[in-house]
Design an enzyme around this catalytic site. Structure first.
Site, PDB file in Angstrom:
ATOM      1  N   HIS A 242       0.673  -0.886   0.052  1.00 47.74           N
ATOM      2  CA  HIS A 242       0.091   0.136   0.068  1.00 47.74           C
ATOM      3  C   HIS A 242       0.887   1.354   0.245  1.00 47.74           C
ATOM      4  CE1 HIS A 242      -3.114   2.588   1.195  1.00 47.74           C
ATOM      5  NE2 HIS A 242      -3.580   2.272   1.050  1.00 47.74           N
ATOM      6  N   ARG A 264      -5.891   8.815  -1.818  1.00 47.48           N
ATOM      7  CA  ARG A 264      -5.499   9.561  -3.195  1.00 47.48           C
ATOM      8  C   ARG A 264      -6.755   9.530  -4.334  1.00 47.48           C
ATOM      9  NH1 ARG A 264      -3.067   5.399  -5.404  1.00 47.48           N
ATOM     10  NH2 ARG A 264      -3.193   3.739  -3.862  1.00 47.48           N
TER      11      ARG A 264
END
Ligand SMILES: Cc1cc2nc3c(=O)[nH]c(=O)nc-3n(C[C@H](O)[C@H](O)[C@H](O)COP(=O)(O)OP(=O)(O)OC[C@H]3O[C@@H](n4cnc5c(N)ncnc54)[C@H](O)[C@@H]3O)c2cc1C
Length: 574
Positions: A242, A264
Site C-alpha cells: 500500500h 489519493r
C-alpha cells in the site's frame, strides 16, 4: 502431552469477514437440515476484535449505481490483476458482491454512508473506472465486523477464542482432512478438534516485511499449514504494498499502518522530501494509479534520496481544503494527529507498506480445495485478484467467498462422517511446537524477526532482481535453521508470547520462502511483482501463474474463460 479432544461438524478458522460470513451462512443453511449442525469458530484472538476485516478503512467495491455494471467491475478487476486472475472466481466476486452488500445492509444491520437522495454513497478508489466503493466514513470494517459479530454471538455458534491453529491433521488414510490441532493460548495446552469440514479463513497477512499494515495476530499460519499439508499455493510472489503507510519513527507501532486509499482517490498529492510532486512522471493517472505503480514510483524516489526526516515521502491534502479533509477523513486525521502530523492542513510522512497477499491456496468456486474436508476463503485463498488487488476488492472477496464456503460446507457435511485422525501426525505436530523448549542454544527471537524484516524488505520487496532473490533464498534458509535450533526457557505456557512469536516466525519464514521461490520463477514483471532484470510484462496471451506444491514450482497457464487480453466485456469498449 496428550491433546484434549473436541468434535464439531463445521470448524471455521478465523473470525474476519470470511470466517464470520461462513459461520452465519452455515448456520442459516443448517436450519433447513433435518438435524442441527454443530458450528465452531476458532480464532487466535477475540471474536470481533482481531484480524484485518475490522481494520478496513476505505470500503467495499460493488457495482450498485445505474451507470456502473458488474461487467465494468469485472474488467477493472481483470485489468488491475494484469490478466492473471482466475476469471470465473473474479466473476463470482463481482456478481455476488451485489448480494452480499444488500445482505450486510438489510439483514445484518450495517449502516453505510448515503447520498442526499437516499442511495448508497460510493467513493473513488484508485485503479477503478467508476466510483464504486461503499463505505462507512473511513472506518468501514468496524461497522461490518461489529454487526457480523453481534449476529454470530446471538446464534448457537460455538467459539474457541484465543485458540491458535497449528496443524491441519489428515485422516489416518491420508486422503482427507480429519481436523485441526490447536494451542489454547490461555493455558498453553493442546486441543485436537475433529471436524467434518474445516474452513481456512486465517487471512494471510504479509507481516514478514519491515513495514506492514495487517493486525499482529496475522502471521500466515493458515498458508504455512496448507503448505505443510501439501496443498498448492498460487501467485505467492504477488505481495501488495500500500503506498501510504504512516511513517512515524521506529518507536511506535503506528509506523506502517495504512492511510487509506481514498486520500489519493480524493486528489491527495504525494511529495518528495523537497516537497515536489513526482507521480505525474510515472503514470498519467498520477496519484490515482494502481497501488503497484504508485508504490514502485515511491520506492524509486526514496532510492534517489530525496526523503523526509524519517526516510520516506509526504502526502499532502491541504489543497483540498482542511475542512473537507477533516469531514471526509475523520479517522485518518485523528490517526495522524496521534503521531504529531496534521493531515488536514500540513504534511504527513508516508512509506509503502506491505498490505495484502494476492496469493493463497488454490480453490474452486465452491471454496473446496484439493484436500477433501478443507475449504478456503478470504485472504488465504489465491486466484481472485491475480497480480494486484484493487482497493475495496479485499473485503468484498472475504465476505463473498466466506458466505459461499458456509453454504457449501453446510451441504457437504450432510453425508460425511467424522474421520479418524492420523495419531502420529498429531504427535509430530505437538513435538514440532515443543521444539524450542527441548533445544539448548539460547536465541534472540527479536533479532531473528529483525533479520526477516530486513531481508524481505530489501531483497523480496517492491523492486526485485535475481541476485537479491538468491541472497534472500540463502538468508531465509539460514533463518529457518536458526529457528530450528532456537531455545526458549521452559516456562509457563499460559499466554507465553515469546513462544507464540517463535511460532509466528516459523510460519512467516516458511511462507517467505514460498514468496521468494515464486518471485524467482516469475521472470517478468506483472502488477505487484516487479523484477528490475525482467521489467517487461511478457505476453498477456501466454499468461501463466506460479503454483508451488510439495516444493515443486510450476507455471500454469491462465484460462481466459470469459475475456481474452485485448477484449472487453463492456459493450461500448473501444
Ligand atoms: C489496515 C487495513 C485496511 C484495509 N482496508 C481495506 C479496504 O478499505 N477495503 C478492502 O476491500 N480491503 C481492505 N483491507 C484488506 C481486508 O482487510 C482483507 O482483504 C480482508 O478483510 C481479509 O479478510 P479475512 O477474513 O480473509 O481475514 P481477516 O479479517 O484478517 O481475519 C483473519 C482471522 O484469522 C485469525 N487467525 C489468524 N491466524 C490464526 C490461527 N493460527 N488460528 C486461528 N485463527 C487465526 C485472526 O485472528 C482473524 O480472526 C485492509 C487491510 C488492512 C490491514
Amino acid at each position: 502431552m496428550a491433546p484434549q479432544a473436541l468434535d464439531t461438524d463445521i470448524l471455521i478458522l478465523g473470525s474476519g469477514g470470511a470466517g464470520l460470513f461462513a459461520a452465519l451462512h452455515a448456520h442459516q443453511a443448517q436450519l433447513r437440515a433435518a438435524s442441527p449442525l454443530s458450528i465452531t469458530v476458532a480464532v487466535k484472538g477475540l471474536l470481533g476484535k482481531c484480524g484485518c476485516t475490522r481494520m478496513v478503512q476505505g470500503g467495499y467495491n460493488v457495482a450498485l449505481a445505474r451507470e456502473d455494471s458488474v461487467e465494468r467491475h469485472f474488467m477493472d478487476t481483470i485489468e488491475g490483476g494484469k490478466w492473471l486472475p482466475d476469471q470465473d472466481l473474479a466473476w463470482q466476486l463481482v456478481t455476488l458482491a451485489v448480494e452480499r452488500i444488500r445482505e450486510l445492509e438489510n439483514e445484518l444491520g450495517c449502516f453505510f454512508d448515503r447520498n442526499p437522495d437516499g442511495t448508497v454513497h460510493q467513493k473513488a478508489f484508485a485503479g477503478q473506472t467508476f466510483d464504486r466503493t461503499v463505505h462507512k466514513g473511513d472506518l468501514t470494517g468496524i461497522e461490518i465486523i461489529n454487526r457480523l459479530a453481534e449476529q454470530v454471538w446471538s446464534r448457537k455458534i460455538n467459539r474457541l477464542e484465543e485458540h491458535r491453529a497449528v496443524e491441519l491433521i489428515k485422516s489416518s488414510s491420508g486422503d482427507s482432512l480429519a481436523g485441526v490441532l490447536f494451542i489454547d493460548m490461555r493455558t498453553g495446552e493442546y486441543t485436537f478438534v475433529r471436524a467434518k469440514a474445516v474452513l481456512l479463513g486465517t487471512g494471510g497477512g504479509p507481516t514478514m516485511y519491515k513495514y506492514h499494515t495487517p493486525s499482529g495476530d496475522k502471521s500466515c499460519d493458515g498458508l504455512a499449514m496448507a503448505l505443510r499439508a501439501g496443498l498448492p499455493l498460487r501467485d505467492m510472489e504477488m505481495v501488495q504494498f500500500h503506498p501510504t503507510g504512516l511513517l512515524a519513527g521506529t518507536h511506535t507501532r503506528m509506523t506502517g499502518t495504512v492511510l487509506e486509499e481514498g486520500l489519493r482517490g480524493a486528489g491527495g498529492y504525494l511529495l518528495d522530501g523537497s516537497k515536489e510532486r513526482f507521480m505525474q512522471h510515472y503514470d498519467p493517472k498520477a496519484e490515482r494509479a494502481t497501488r503497484d505503480l504508485v508504490s514502485r514510483a515511491m520506492f524509486t524516489e526514496m532510492r534517489k534520496g530525496k526523503t523526509t526526516p524519517y526516510g520516506g515521502l509526504y502526502i499532502s491534502m491541504a489543497h483540498l481544503g482542511p475542512e473537507r479533509v477533516r469531514r471526509d477523513f475523520k479517522g485518518m486525521v485523528e490517526r495522524c494527529a496521534d503521531c504529531g502530523f496534521d493531515l488536514a492542513g500540513g504534511l504527513v510522512e508516508v512509506v509503502p507498506t506491505a498490505h495484502y497477499m494476492m496469493g493463497g491456496v488454490e480453490f474452486r468456486g465452491d471454496c473446496s480445495t484439493a484436500l477433501p474436508g478443507l475449504f478456503v476463503a478470504g485472504e488465504d485463498a489465491g486466484g481472485v485478484h491475480g497480480a494486484n488487488r484493487l482497493g475495496g476488492n479485499g473485503v468484498a472477496n472475504s465476505t463473498v467467498f466466506g458466505a459461499v464456503a458456509g453454504d457449501t460446507m453446510a451441504q457437504w457435511v450432510l453425508d460425511q462422517d467424522f474421520r479418524a485422525p492420523d495419531r502420529a501426525a498429531i504427535e509430530a505436530a505437538v513435538a514440532a511446537c515443543e521444539l524450542p523448549f527441548r533445544n539448548r542454544s539460547p536465541s534472540d527471537i527479536h533479532s531473528l524477526r529483525e533479520k526477516l524484516y530486513d531481508v524481505m524488505w530489501d531483497k523480496v520487496g517492491i523492486i526485485r532482481d535475481a541476485a537479491g532473490l538468491a541472497q534472500a533464498e540463502r538468508a531465509l534458509a539460514g533463518l529457518d535453521a536458526e529457528l530450528e535450533r532456537c531455545s526458549l526457557p521452559d516456562a509457563n505456557r499460559a499466554f507465553n508470547l515469546t513462544w507464540h512469536d517463535w511460532l509466528n516466525l516459523r510460519s512467516l519464514v516458511a511462507v517467505s520462502r514460498v514468496i521468494t521461490a515464486s518471485a524467482i520463477a516469475r521472470t517478468d514483471s506483472r502488477g505487484a511483482h516487479f523484477r528490475s532484470d525482467f521489467p517487461d510484462t511478457g505476453s498477456l496471451e501466454q499468461s501463466t501463474f506460479t503454483s508451488l506444491q510439495n516444493g515443486q514450482l510450476t507455471m500454469k497457464p491462465v484460462a481466459f474463460t470469459r475475456v481474452r487480453p485485448g477484449e472487453s466485456l463492456l459493450k461500448n469498449a473501444a
